[in-house]
Design an enzyme around this catalytic site. Structure first.
Site, PDB file in Angstrom:
ATOM      1  CE1 TYR A  32      -4.342   0.779  -0.436  1.00  0.00           C
ATOM      2  CE2 TYR A  32      -3.715   2.644   0.930  1.00  0.00           C
ATOM      3  CZ  TYR A  32      -4.600   2.032   0.062  1.00  0.00           C
ATOM      4  OH  TYR A  32      -5.751   2.684  -0.304  1.00  0.00           O
ATOM      5  CG  HIS A  37       6.178   2.814   1.357  1.00  0.00           C
ATOM      6  ND1 HIS A  37       4.826   3.062   1.425  1.00  0.00           N
ATOM      7  CD2 HIS A  37       6.467   2.031   2.430  1.00  0.00           C
ATOM      8  CE1 HIS A  37       4.320   2.465   2.476  1.00  0.00           C
ATOM      9  NE2 HIS A  37       5.284   1.829   3.112  1.00  0.00           N
ATOM     10  CD  GLN A  61       5.374  -6.100  10.858  1.00  0.00           C
ATOM     11  OE1 GLN A  61       6.289  -6.701  10.321  1.00  0.00           O
ATOM     12  NE2 GLN A  61       5.237  -4.791  10.756  1.00  0.00           N
ATOM     13  N   GLY A 150      12.480   3.879   7.332  1.00  0.00           N
ATOM     14  CA  GLY A 150      12.006   5.247   7.542  1.00  0.00           C
ATOM     15  C   GLY A 150      12.128   5.668   9.005  1.00  0.00           C
ATOM     16  CD  GLN A 151      14.005   9.095  12.723  1.00  0.00           C
ATOM     17  OE1 GLN A 151      15.117   8.738  12.406  1.00  0.00           O
ATOM     18  NE2 GLN A 151      13.529   8.944  13.949  1.00  0.00           N
ATOM     19  CD  GLN A 156      10.033  -1.051  11.169  1.00  0.00           C
ATOM     20  OE1 GLN A 156       9.072  -1.751  11.417  1.00  0.00           O
ATOM     21  NE2 GLN A 156      10.122  -0.348  10.067  1.00  0.00           N
ATOM     22  CB  VAL A 179       7.813  11.389   3.210  1.00  0.00           C
ATOM     23  CG1 VAL A 179       7.058  12.198   2.155  1.00  0.00           C
ATOM     24  CG2 VAL A 179       9.208  11.025   2.712  1.00  0.00           C
ATOM     25  NE  ARG A 190      -1.942  -0.011  11.078  1.00  0.00           N
ATOM     26  CZ  ARG A 190      -0.755  -0.576  11.277  1.00  0.00           C
ATOM     27  NH1 ARG A 190       0.336   0.172  11.258  1.00  0.00           N
ATOM     28  NH2 ARG A 190      -0.648  -1.874  11.486  1.00  0.00           N
TER      29      ARG A 190
HETATM   30  P1  AMP Z   1       5.514  -0.116   6.139  1.00  0.00           P
HETATM   31  O1  AMP Z   1       5.069  -0.530   4.776  1.00  0.00           O
HETATM   32  O2  AMP Z   1       4.565   0.794   6.830  1.00  0.00           O
HETATM   33  O3  AMP Z   1       5.981  -1.271   6.977  1.00  0.00           O
HETATM   34  O4  AMP Z   1       6.804   0.775   5.898  1.00  0.00           O
HETATM   35  C1  AMP Z   1       7.902   0.320   5.160  1.00  0.00           C
HETATM   36  C2  AMP Z   1       9.064   1.257   5.345  1.00  0.00           C
HETATM   37  O5  AMP Z   1       8.692   2.551   4.887  1.00  0.00           O
HETATM   38  C3  AMP Z   1       9.460   1.387   6.821  1.00  0.00           C
HETATM   39  O6  AMP Z   1      10.882   1.460   6.912  1.00  0.00           O
HETATM   40  C4  AMP Z   1       8.826   2.697   7.208  1.00  0.00           C
HETATM   41  O7  AMP Z   1       9.490   3.350   8.268  1.00  0.00           O
HETATM   42  C5  AMP Z   1       8.951   3.489   5.915  1.00  0.00           C
HETATM   43  N1  AMP Z   1       7.970   4.580   5.906  1.00  0.00           N
HETATM   44  C6  AMP Z   1       6.626   4.473   6.077  1.00  0.00           C
HETATM   45  N2  AMP Z   1       6.057   5.701   6.054  1.00  0.00           N
HETATM   46  C7  AMP Z   1       7.060   6.590   5.884  1.00  0.00           C
HETATM   47  C8  AMP Z   1       7.135   8.013   5.796  1.00  0.00           C
HETATM   48  N3  AMP Z   1       6.057   8.775   5.897  1.00  0.00           N
HETATM   49  N4  AMP Z   1       8.338   8.589   5.621  1.00  0.00           N
HETATM   50  C9  AMP Z   1       9.472   7.828   5.529  1.00  0.00           C
HETATM   51  N5  AMP Z   1       9.467   6.487   5.610  1.00  0.00           N
HETATM   52  C10 AMP Z   1       8.284   5.865   5.780  1.00  0.00           C
END
Ligand code: AMP
Length: 293
Positions: A32, A37, A61, A150-151, A156, A179, A190
């Site tokens: 998604y 990303h 998780q 991502g920060q 994590q 971002v 989400r």
């Molecule tokens: P997820 O699909 O939510 O598990 O996220 C995958 C990766 O994308 C993880 O390393 C997240 O920290 C990063 N990520 C998700 N949202 C953001 C964002 N808004 N800015 C930077 N990195 C992100």
């Protein structure tokens, strides 16, 4: 862009490119995809020769009462976003590939220990062992030179950095700044669950972090004073918000600290209805002055 679903094909393809001396990047995701990303993919694209993105909604998780079943999924859109970011290989494993004996029979886990005792780890007790375990599997499958996180998911990212050090993975972890949408809300898969009213009120999350930043800039160092400011911003601005936690921790041990005198992370989680949003601010000190990421 090559799309691969099984481990043998992935390993063979990446063994081939490694033999050619190419540098492999991995961006693990749950799909998604959004611009957050994409930022990770573009950074990987700029720094490595072959960019691999994994899309896997990792069941281990999620807690038993969490949103695994309704986590948003749209593989066609993910393909388009990954292709546009110049991704070379999209890895879309099924549950059997990632958990050959099923999740109930998985015996060996990567336990993040005390790093998971606070913040999200306190609210979601098995979350980070699921994350660390699936990321270690993805690292073993792809053997990336660099992996991008991502920060936004600050705890994590720090746990994965520590996992790499403690378990001697040959991978460099790159943490990419959060971002945000135009009003400052961190992009998240989400966010799609928020009603218009909840989305409007969710801006209190970046506002609370801005209040923390302002207080630190004015010399406030007491964690309780800072979290109090943040809580007030949320309560005053968002009647629909339910605070899960607002916490200040040491940026390395992830344990709570009373005063911010060295590198720290200020993190919060806030529910809007059943949607749980997280964000954080990392404070680093250079020549006595706070700097923020
Ligand atoms: P997820 O699909 O939510 O598990 O996220 C995958 C990766 O994308 C993880 O390393 C997240 O920290 C990063 N990520 C998700 N949202 C953001 C964002 N808004 N800015 C930077 N990195 C992100």
């Amino acid at each position: 862009m090559l799309e691969v679903a099984d481990a043998p094909t992935l390993r063979a393809e990446l063994a081939r490119v490694r033999c050619e001396g190419k540098r492999v990047a991995l961006v693990p995701t749950m799909g998604y995809l959004h611009d957050g990303h994409a930022r990770l993919m573009l950074r990987a694209r700029a720094e490595c020769d072959v960019v691999v993105v994994s899309v896997f909604v990792n069941p281990t998780q999620f807690g038993p009462s969490e949103d695994f079943d309704r986590y948003p999924r749209d593989l066609n859109r993910d393909r388009a976003i990954a292709r546009a970011a110049g991704v070379d290989l999209l890895f879309v494993p099924d549950g059997h590939t990632m958990y050959p004996d099923g999740i109930d029979r998985q015996q060996v886990w990567v336990e993040p220990g005390l790093l998971a005792s606070h913040l999200d780890g306190a609210s979601r007790p098995t979350h980070f062992r699921g994350v660390a375990t699936v990321v270690s599997k993805l690292f073993n499958l792809t053997l990336p030179h660099r992996a991008y996180f991502g920060q936004k998911d600050g705890q994590q990212a720090l746990i994965i950095e520590r996992m790499v050090r403690d378990l001697a993975f040959d991978t460099t972890i790159v943490i990419v700044p959060t971002v945000r949408d135009v009003d400052g809300l961190a992009l998240s898969s989400r966010n799609v669950f928020l009603s218009a009213e909840e989305r409007a009120q969710a801006v209190v999350i970046p506002h609370a972090l801005a209040a923390a930043r302002a207080a630190l800039g004015e010399g406030v160092r007491d964690s309780g004073t800072i979290t109090q400011h943040m809580t007030t911003v949320i309560r005053d601005g968002a009647p629909l918000a339910r605070i899960d936690f607002v916490e200040v921790v040491d940026a390395i041990t992830l344990q709570p600290i009373d005063r911010i005198e060295w590198d720290a992370m200020i993190a919060l989680a806030v529910f809007f209805g059943s949607t749980r949003l997280i964000d954080n601010l990392v404070v680093r000190f250079a020549h006595g002055a706070p700097h923020f990421t």
